[in-house]
Motif scaffolding. Sequence first.
Motif, PDB file in Angstrom:
ATOM      1  N   LEU A 173      -6.583   0.404   0.766  1.00  0.00           N
ATOM      2  CA  LEU A 173      -5.768  -1.155   0.610  1.00  0.00           C
ATOM      3  C   LEU A 173      -4.543  -0.857   0.338  1.00  0.00           C
ATOM      4  O   LEU A 173      -3.401  -1.106   0.905  1.00  0.00           O
ATOM      5  CB  LEU A 173      -5.693  -1.546  -0.796  1.00  0.00           C
ATOM      6  CG  LEU A 173      -7.609  -2.012  -1.044  1.00  0.00           C
ATOM      7  CD1 LEU A 173      -7.849  -2.677  -2.417  1.00  0.00           C
ATOM      8  CD2 LEU A 173      -7.601  -2.813   0.043  1.00  0.00           C
ATOM      9  N   HIS A 174      -3.854   0.331  -0.150  1.00  0.00           N
ATOM     10  CA  HIS A 174      -2.239   0.435  -0.464  1.00  0.00           C
ATOM     11  C   HIS A 174      -1.679   1.422   1.278  1.00  0.00           C
ATOM     12  O   HIS A 174      -0.509   0.665   1.643  1.00  0.00           O
ATOM     13  CB  HIS A 174      -2.072   1.694  -1.423  1.00  0.00           C
ATOM     14  CG  HIS A 174      -0.633   2.328  -1.692  1.00  0.00           C
ATOM     15  ND1 HIS A 174      -0.193   2.673  -0.241  1.00  0.00           N
ATOM     16  CD2 HIS A 174       0.427   1.211  -2.478  1.00  0.00           C
ATOM     17  CE1 HIS A 174       1.459   3.075  -1.245  1.00  0.00           C
ATOM     18  NE2 HIS A 174       1.303   2.071  -2.264  1.00  0.00           N
ATOM     19  N   SER A 187      -0.737   5.119  -4.180  1.00  0.00           N
ATOM     20  CA  SER A 187      -2.227   3.789  -4.929  1.00  0.00           C
ATOM     21  C   SER A 187       0.140   3.062  -5.477  1.00  0.00           C
ATOM     22  O   SER A 187       0.657   4.066  -5.720  1.00  0.00           O
ATOM     23  CB  SER A 187      -2.827   4.206  -5.449  1.00  0.00           C
ATOM     24  OG  SER A 187      -3.579   3.319  -5.568  1.00  0.00           O
ATOM     25  N   CYS A 244      -3.023  -2.343  -6.391  1.00  0.00           N
ATOM     26  CA  CYS A 244      -4.251  -2.033  -5.348  1.00  0.00           C
ATOM     27  C   CYS A 244      -5.163  -1.659  -6.242  1.00  0.00           C
ATOM     28  O   CYS A 244      -6.264  -1.583  -6.155  1.00  0.00           O
ATOM     29  CB  CYS A 244      -3.600  -0.784  -4.057  1.00  0.00           C
ATOM     30  SG  CYS A 244      -2.638  -1.964  -3.077  1.00  0.00           S
TER      31      CYS A 244
END
Length: 330
Positions: free
Chosen positions: A161-162, A232, A236
């Motif tokens: 996601l990051h 991260s 996230c």
Amino acid sequence: SQGAAVAHPPSSEDFSLTLLDTNLPTEAETELRSFIAKRLTKGALFEGMGSVVSVGLSIPESKVGCYYCRFQQENLLEMPTLESEINAPEYVVCFLGGSEKEDTFRLELDKYIQSLKINLDLEQRNLESCVSPYLRRWFEDAICPVQRVVQLFQDKLASLLHAALSYTPVEVKNADERTEKDIRRFLAAASLQGLVQEGTMTSLCIAMTEEQHKSLVIDCSGPQPQLQNAGSNRFCEDWMQAFVNGAEGGNPFLFRQILENFKLKAIQDINNLKRFIRQAEMNHYALFKCYLFLKNCGSGDILLKVVKVEHAEMPEARNVVTVLEEFMRE
């Protein structure tokens, strides 16, 4: 068939629908064909752009979500002419699911139809060998990739996601074709492409590509991916937890909705920060509010990169961003 390719909506005498392939019961198929015919008559089917509606059919589920898309067969070997375009066969593909939630996957399904359009050649009678199997894989190929990635990465999903939010280049090693394709689709779906200005996105991609040592490397040789240079943040990590919690139900539509909510929250945070920066150009207290927001939102590292690129040509805003960077480093 003939006449349906003209620009204006066809009247009921101008076209007929011929069934090529289905796995619906006969009665339900007839009802679906009637529904599509009405849509065609109203001119409600646009070339290459799918729609999702709820349809009542004589099957146990009664009401189902129906994605439908009209397209024209392409002859890649001949130069198109007006006559060939009018005479080229047209098709309508329908995919039926449990509800109208297919709408969250409409872009993926449009791409799925585009691939079918390129490969379709009914003159060579490849319906049974190529087209039918392709059509039957629609749910597995277009809807399930997000779910498979969540199940594969589990608590390492935060780094993916990051990478998607920060436009970090991602290198996938030792993965089979489907897994690599799933990861690429997830990254595309999780990025803010189309939601932030195109120039900003391009500049961010260039900036991150220049920092090659920060590329995220994903090694899929083991049962669970091993990550190198993984980044991260708290934002996230929190959203990763939402995905992991949703994994118990195993609903691909739920995962996609979580992904859309994740992007929506990221965009809201970017817009809030930009508003604070405008205020901070004239107000020191607003500058402090900017700092507190960045500190508490959980994704200050990414938000600063985005606004730094967007405000590169605005001296006053750029000064605010520079001060914020110094505050965040300290």
